[in-house]
Design a protein around this motif. Structure first.
Motif, PDB file in Angstrom:
ATOM      1  N   THR A 258       0.051   7.713  -5.445  1.00 26.44           N
ATOM      2  CA  THR A 258       0.504   7.991  -4.073  1.00 26.44           C
ATOM      3  C   THR A 258       1.803   8.777  -4.036  1.00 26.44           C
ATOM      4  O   THR A 258       2.015   9.591  -3.157  1.00 26.44           O
ATOM      5  CB  THR A 258       0.746   6.667  -3.321  1.00 26.44           C
ATOM      6  OG1 THR A 258       1.634   5.860  -4.108  1.00 26.44           O
ATOM      7  CG2 THR A 258      -0.554   5.932  -3.086  1.00 26.44           C
ATOM      8  N   LYS A 259       2.691   8.562  -5.014  1.00 25.24           N
ATOM      9  CA  LYS A 259       4.028   9.150  -4.893  1.00 25.24           C
ATOM     10  C   LYS A 259       4.390  10.100  -6.031  1.00 25.24           C
ATOM     11  O   LYS A 259       5.396  10.777  -5.984  1.00 25.24           O
ATOM     12  CB  LYS A 259       5.078   8.030  -4.795  1.00 25.24           C
ATOM     13  CG  LYS A 259       5.043   7.054  -5.975  1.00 25.24           C
ATOM     14  CD  LYS A 259       5.951   5.866  -5.709  1.00 25.24           C
ATOM     15  CE  LYS A 259       6.124   4.993  -6.925  1.00 25.24           C
ATOM     16  NZ  LYS A 259       4.879   4.404  -7.450  1.00 25.24           N
ATOM     17  N   SER A 303      -0.458  15.520  -3.544  1.00 27.95           N
ATOM     18  CA  SER A 303      -1.151  14.229  -3.377  1.00 27.95           C
ATOM     19  C   SER A 303      -2.674  14.385  -3.281  1.00 27.95           C
ATOM     20  O   SER A 303      -3.408  13.429  -3.497  1.00 27.95           O
ATOM     21  CB  SER A 303      -0.618  13.486  -2.151  1.00 27.95           C
ATOM     22  OG  SER A 303      -0.736  14.319  -1.020  1.00 27.95           O
TER      23      SER A 303
END
Length: 354
Positions: A258-259, A303
């Motif tokens: 996600t990051k 992402s």
């Protein structure tokens, strides 16, 4: 023995890759460099060897022409590197082999009227690339080899009445120090180029050329630690040179990412150069730029495609140069010139170094 005279200005050492073929010297901003390390010269049968003699000859002659633009520029041959370090252990093994190696290395710089020798042995006494020969006694033999090269350079200095340099590129991690005698080796050396890059981990997305440790995802290696450990090992600060990466390391992360930073890695590869990243990827094509304030390191993450790239940029280079000034280091070096032909990072180095 090298004199302990400290250089008046900080060095800016650029590695230029001749292994790709002909080097276009029109793309090199010679006035912004103090040294060029020509990469690479091979080691075969205990001797330094120009593997593509015709191309290497032309490259070395052309690089010398850059002295018309910058008369103080020094050109060195860099021997070894990741792919050509397999025969160093044999070359360093005996008095006879060390002498043959030293003579052959210095003959090259005499023939092409160059300024010195850079040894990039990856690595003494520990594994590097698969298939490399390494022995426990490399630890002592590395020092003896450097001593022998220094003696040959001293002889050439006397004949030519000009200073000849001996430098090394070193792994920026503790295990390199444990398997060398840096306190003894440094006396023969002008500079120790710290390869403070490729600090990445294959399991999680981290930084590859960070100055400090990340608090988001702490890891084993970072440049500040490398510098302090080499200092403790007996190398004076003014001989230690901070490594800057002009290229990135690229990761594809696992589907649940996600990051970016700290997420799990699916695969990794050598990434794009900084010119391409700045012009074509930062905040474009789905990539967002992030900066880890604790680590003083930047990265981009997409992402959707789960691509993550870690690299040096103007912000991290400014921090590294500040660190070099503050800690009275010798200067900076970078790998490798072709990765940032627009000179974004080289310009920043020239702005930030005292």
């Amino acid at each position: 023995m090298r004199s302990e005279r400290k250089p008046k200005t900080k060095v800016v050492i650029g590695y230029v890759g001749g292994y790709r073929g002909l080097v276009d010297i029109n793309k090199i901003q010679a006035e912004k460099l103090t040294h060029i390390n020509y990469a690479f010269v091979n080691v075969k049968n205990n001797r330094a060897l120009l593997s593509k003699e015709a191309t290497d000859t032309l490259n070395l002659q052309n690089l010398n022409k850059l002295k018309l633009k910058n008369p103080n520029l020094k050109i060195l041959i860099s021997i070894g590197g990741w792919a050509w370090s397999e025969n160093f252990s044999d070359a360093a093994l005996s008095d006879t082999s060390r002498k043959a190696f030293a003579e052959s290395a210095v003959k090259i710089i005499e023939k092409y009227n160059l300024d010195g020798v850079d040894i990039d042995w990856e690595y003494p006494a520990i594994p590097g690339e698969e298939g490399n020969v390494y022995r426990p006694e490399d630890k002592q033999n590395f020092t003896l080899m450097l001593k022998e090269v220094r003696l040959e350079l001293d002889s050439l200095e006397k004949i030519q009445q000009t200073k000849k340099l001996l430098t090394i590129a070193v792994g920026g991690f503790t295990n390199f120090i444990n398997h060398t005698e840096m306190d003894k080796a440094q006396q023969y050396l002008d500079f120790v180029n710290l390869m403070t890059y490729d600090f990445y981990n294959r399991d999680f997305a981290g930084h590859h050329t960070n100055l400090y440790n990340s608090k988001i995802r702490p890891a084993e290696n970072y440049a500040d630690k490398t510098f302090r450990e080499f200092l403790t090992a007996g190398v004076p600060a003014h001989k230690l040179v901070m490594g800057i990466a002009f290229y990135s390391r690229s990761f594809t992360l696992k589907p649940n990412s996600t990051k970016g930073l700290g997420d799990s890695v699916l695969s990794t590869k050598y990434g794009k150069g900084y010119t391409f990243i700045k012009d074509s990827l930062i905040n474009q094509k789905g990539f967002t730029r992030y900066h880890d304030k604790d680590a003083k390191a930047s990265y981009i993450f997409n992402s959707v495609t789960r691509e993550y790239m870690t690299y040096d940029d103007e912000v991290s280079v400014t921090e590294k140069c500040k660190y070099v000034n503050k800690n009275k280091m010798g200067g900076v070096m970078f790998w490798e010139y072709d990765s940032d032909l627009k000179g974004y990072l080289l310009d920043q180095i020239n702005k930030s170094l005292k």
